[in-house]
Motif scaffolding. Structure first.
Motif, PDB file in Angstrom:
ATOM      1  N   MET A  86     -48.342   1.362  19.691  1.00 51.21           N
ATOM      2  CA  MET A  86     -46.316   0.735  19.058  1.00 51.21           C
ATOM      3  C   MET A  86     -46.494   2.480  18.453  1.00 51.21           C
ATOM      4  N   VAL A  87     -44.747   3.510  19.358  1.00 47.68           N
ATOM      5  CA  VAL A  87     -44.703   4.078  18.367  1.00 47.68           C
ATOM      6  C   VAL A  87     -43.834   3.839  17.454  1.00 47.68           C
ATOM      7  N   ILE A  88     -43.863   4.668  15.854  1.00 49.06           N
ATOM      8  CA  ILE A  88     -44.006   3.949  14.812  1.00 49.06           C
ATOM      9  C   ILE A  88     -42.683   5.250  13.959  1.00 49.06           C
ATOM     10  N   ASP A  89     -42.890   6.658  14.891  1.00 47.81           N
ATOM     11  CA  ASP A  89     -41.629   7.160  14.113  1.00 47.81           C
ATOM     12  C   ASP A  89     -41.557   8.707  15.182  1.00 47.81           C
ATOM     13  N   LEU A  90     -41.088   8.973  15.237  1.00 54.26           N
ATOM     14  CA  LEU A  90     -40.218   9.896  16.372  1.00 54.26           C
ATOM     15  C   LEU A  90     -39.153  11.090  15.623  1.00 54.26           C
ATOM     16  N   ASP A  91     -40.144  12.374  15.018  1.00 53.04           N
ATOM     17  CA  ASP A  91     -39.337  13.318  13.731  1.00 53.04           C
ATOM     18  C   ASP A  91     -38.077  14.480  14.696  1.00 53.04           C
ATOM     19  N   ALA A  92     -37.871  15.396  14.115  1.00 56.36           N
ATOM     20  CA  ALA A  92     -36.248  15.424  15.072  1.00 56.36           C
ATOM     21  C   ALA A  92     -36.474  16.814  15.628  1.00 56.36           C
ATOM     22  N   GLU A  93     -38.651  17.569  15.734  1.00 54.91           N
ATOM     23  CA  GLU A  93     -38.733  18.081  16.714  1.00 54.91           C
ATOM     24  C   GLU A  93     -39.784  17.776  17.462  1.00 54.91           C
ATOM     25  N   ARG A  94     -39.229  16.093  18.110  1.00 58.70           N
ATOM     26  CA  ARG A  94     -39.755  15.756  19.191  1.00 58.70           C
ATOM     27  C   ARG A  94     -41.488  15.232  18.655  1.00 58.70           C
ATOM     28  N   GLY A  95     -41.388  15.185  17.470  1.00 59.99           N
ATOM     29  CA  GLY A  95     -43.321  14.473  17.196  1.00 59.99           C
ATOM     30  C   GLY A  95     -43.137  13.267  16.783  1.00 59.99           C
ATOM     31  N   ILE A  96     -44.087  12.844  17.574  1.00 62.56           N
ATOM     32  CA  ILE A  96     -44.451  11.021  17.645  1.00 62.56           C
ATOM     33  C   ILE A  96     -45.820  11.046  17.317  1.00 62.56           C
ATOM     34  N   THR A  97     -45.307   9.271  16.359  1.00 60.41           N
ATOM     35  CA  THR A  97     -46.711   9.061  15.287  1.00 60.41           C
ATOM     36  C   THR A  97     -46.682   7.641  16.933  1.00 60.41           C
ATOM     37  N   ALA A  98     -47.386   7.379  17.049  1.00 65.31           N
ATOM     38  CA  ALA A  98     -47.947   6.355  17.594  1.00 65.31           C
ATOM     39  C   ALA A  98     -49.169   5.685  17.468  1.00 65.31           C
ATOM     40  N   VAL A  99     -49.250   4.354  17.269  1.00 61.25           N
ATOM     41  CA  VAL A  99     -50.698   3.810  16.848  1.00 61.25           C
ATOM     42  C   VAL A  99     -51.491   2.498  17.506  1.00 61.25           C
TER      43      VAL A  99
END
Lengths: 417, 127
Positions: A86-99
């Motif tokens: 599950m992607v829980i975050d996407l930042d303005a510099e294309r950084g993806i946080t997933a779990v």
């Protein structure tokens, strides 16, 4: 995910699969699809009916068959997939946080991102129907999953609110499985889905379609016992005295789809208030550099074939961005929806290259002419809000007209409904 | 048969409402409202013997994948839809199944096979 990812695709539905395949074909080395479900295909596995692929594959396919065709392509092109992630975050510099249970907490910084999260159904809370809160009220898609994937019949007597395609398809499916569908209730004066579904799902089985009607009350304590249905006036308000009771043990909602853009918003992607999806340029690049979007996350399409094509454009652009670290914006001209046009996608075009405009009209009509500024026009024998109008505009015509700044698209309707 | 019958053509998004006039023997003598020749053909077919592709599911007996989606390999007469549904309730399939595998051959002598539309087991992670 220590090694570099060139293109990360969020969502493994038809848009995600098509984008990933196209990105690989355009030369992206490592393309990874991140999908929260346990299988690929998005909603296609539960869409067991036919009518898919008529444009893309020139064949009448079912949802699972269309899905399999793209999964086979993804496999042969070396696309990677992370399921139950599950992607829980996407930042303005294309950084993806997933779990995910398997990979734990992940930070991924891909070369580019394709948003392919699709859309979700409008639920009861968003419709504001008065009444009790019994069991038996669900969206048409939820019911479709129960019946087609999990093998449950959630009820035996149904009323369907909204004549979207999923609702009409479920009316047929439930009838064939032995249930009684009392009526499909539509607030607008015209059906919300495709004509072929009105004919093959409702007329074939004698299911009444109540146009300009709505559900004004849900009855029942533990379980739905029925709904009150009333006629509506021109302002879509119930007409006093027109109400009647329809007994049922299930109320299905098929009243619109909403692009799923929570992640896009976290990244700061500009959203078009009309489509509910990202504002994109001709390359399907969003307002955030390196973040692209395609499919129902951008605009709710009528046919999956167009979803695949739009997502392929996003996937190709994402591969180009990942390769060079940049992609020139194709946003020289802003396309504005004019008379009788609800929206146009893409919202920005280069003004120099060939482009396909996708649009929705505000009302049905016969003998319509769609005019793209002073550049070109095209006649349509019929236009309907439930069907996308697709218009190809030649780059040469745009250049010759010297289009700059803004370009309005209008639809003249000469005949009635 | 009634002397007049209206059919909505679904050959294209235009959705012409075509009215067919028939004589006493049931032969179509005139078609009104079709915008194209293909539509006329479709409507005649729809009046004579309407056909549909049936899609449904059959049981697998597997807990995590209880249903296999199926379709008729070609359109069947509309009147056969319910009888074929009853046949789908009688069968149970065993893995492995590939999309295109025949579940019931020549179902109810319609000339159409009931075929699987998905692989089972379904493909897993890694694509």
């Amino acid at each position: 995910m220590a090694s570099r990812v060139d293109v990360a695709v969020i969502g493994a539905g038809p848009a995600g699969l098509a984008a990933a395949v196209a990105a690989r074909e355009r030369g992206a080395e490592r393309v990874v699809i991140i999908e929260r479900a346990e299988q690929l295909g998005g909603l296609l596995p539960q869409c067991i009916h036919n009518g898919f692929g008529l444009l893309y594959f020139k064949r009448d396919m079912t949802g699972p068959e269309y899905e399999k065709a793209f999964i086979d392509m993804a496999r042969s092109r070396g696309v990677e997939a992370m399921l139950e992630a599950m992607v829980i975050d996407l930042d303005a510099e294309r950084g993806i946080t997933a779990v995910s249970r398997r990979h734990g907490y992940m930070k991924i910084k891909p070369g580019s991102v394709v948003l392919a999260m699709g859309c979700r159904e409008r639920a009861r809370g968003a419709l504001g129907i008065p009444g009790t809160r019994p069991a038996g009220v669900m969206t048409a898609g939820t019911c479709q999953r129960f019946v087609n994937i999990e093998g449950y019949m959630p009820g035996s007597r149904y009323v369907i609110l909204g004549s979207g395609d999923i609702g009409m398809i479920m009316a047929r499916r439930l009838t064939l499985e032995g249930a009684k569908v009392e009526a499909v209730v539509e607030i607008m004066p015209w059906p919300g889905g495709l004509i072929r579904n009105e004919v093959q799902c409702l007329h074939d089985f004698g299911i009444p379609l109540l146009l300009e009607h709505t559900v004004t009350f849900i009855h029942g304590e533990e379980r739905v016992e029925g709904v009150t249905v009333a006629k509506v006036d021109a302002e879509r308000r119930p007409v006093p005295g027109s109400d009647r009771f329809l007994p049922c043990d299930c109320l299905l909602l098929s009243a619109g789809l909403i692009p799923e853009n929570e992640l896009s918003c976290r990244a700061g992607v500009e959203i078009d208030p009309v489509t509910g999806g990202p504002v994109v340029d001709q390359n399907r690049q969003t307002s955030v550099p390196g973040v692209f979007a395609g499919g129902n996350v951008v605009q709710v399409h009528d046919l999956v074939d167009w979803v695949s094509w739009e997502a392929e454009a996003a996937g190709r652009s994402a591969a180009a961005y990942a390769d060079k670290g940049r992609l020139k914006r194709a946003d020289g001209v802003r396309v504005l929806p004019g008379k009788n046009i609800r929206y146009v996608v893409p919202q920005f075009i280069s003004g120099k290259d060939d482009v396909t405009l996708h649009m929705r009209v505000t009302r049905p009509g016969l003998k319509a002419t769609v005019k793209v500024g002073g550049v070109m026009w095209k006649r349509y024998r019929t236009v309907r809000p439930s069907e996308m109008v697709i218009l190809e505009v030649k780059g040469q015509a745009l250049r010759e007209a010297g289009v700059k700044g803004e370009l309005a698209v209008d639809c003249e309707i000469r005949g009635g409904d | 048969m009634s002397p007049r019958e209206t059919v909505i053509c679904i050959g294209c998004p235009l959705g012409c409402r075509v009215t067919a006039v028939t004589d006493r023997k049931g032969t179509v003598t005139a078609l009104k409202g079709a915008e194209c020749k293909q539509g006329q053909k479709h409507v005649l077919e729809e009046l004579r013997n309407p056909v549909r592709t049936l899609t449904a599911t059959v049981r697998t007996g597997d807990e995590s994948f209880p249903l296999l989606p199926v379709r008729t390999s070609r359109p069947v007469l509309k009147v056969m839809l319910r009888p074929i549904m009853r046949e789908t309730a009688k069968v149970k399939v065993k893995p492995p199944v590939k999309a295109g595998d025949i579940v019931i051959a020549n179902v109810l002598k319609t000339g159409a096979d009931l075929v699987a539309t998905a692989d089972w087991p379904a493909p897993g992670e890694g694509v």
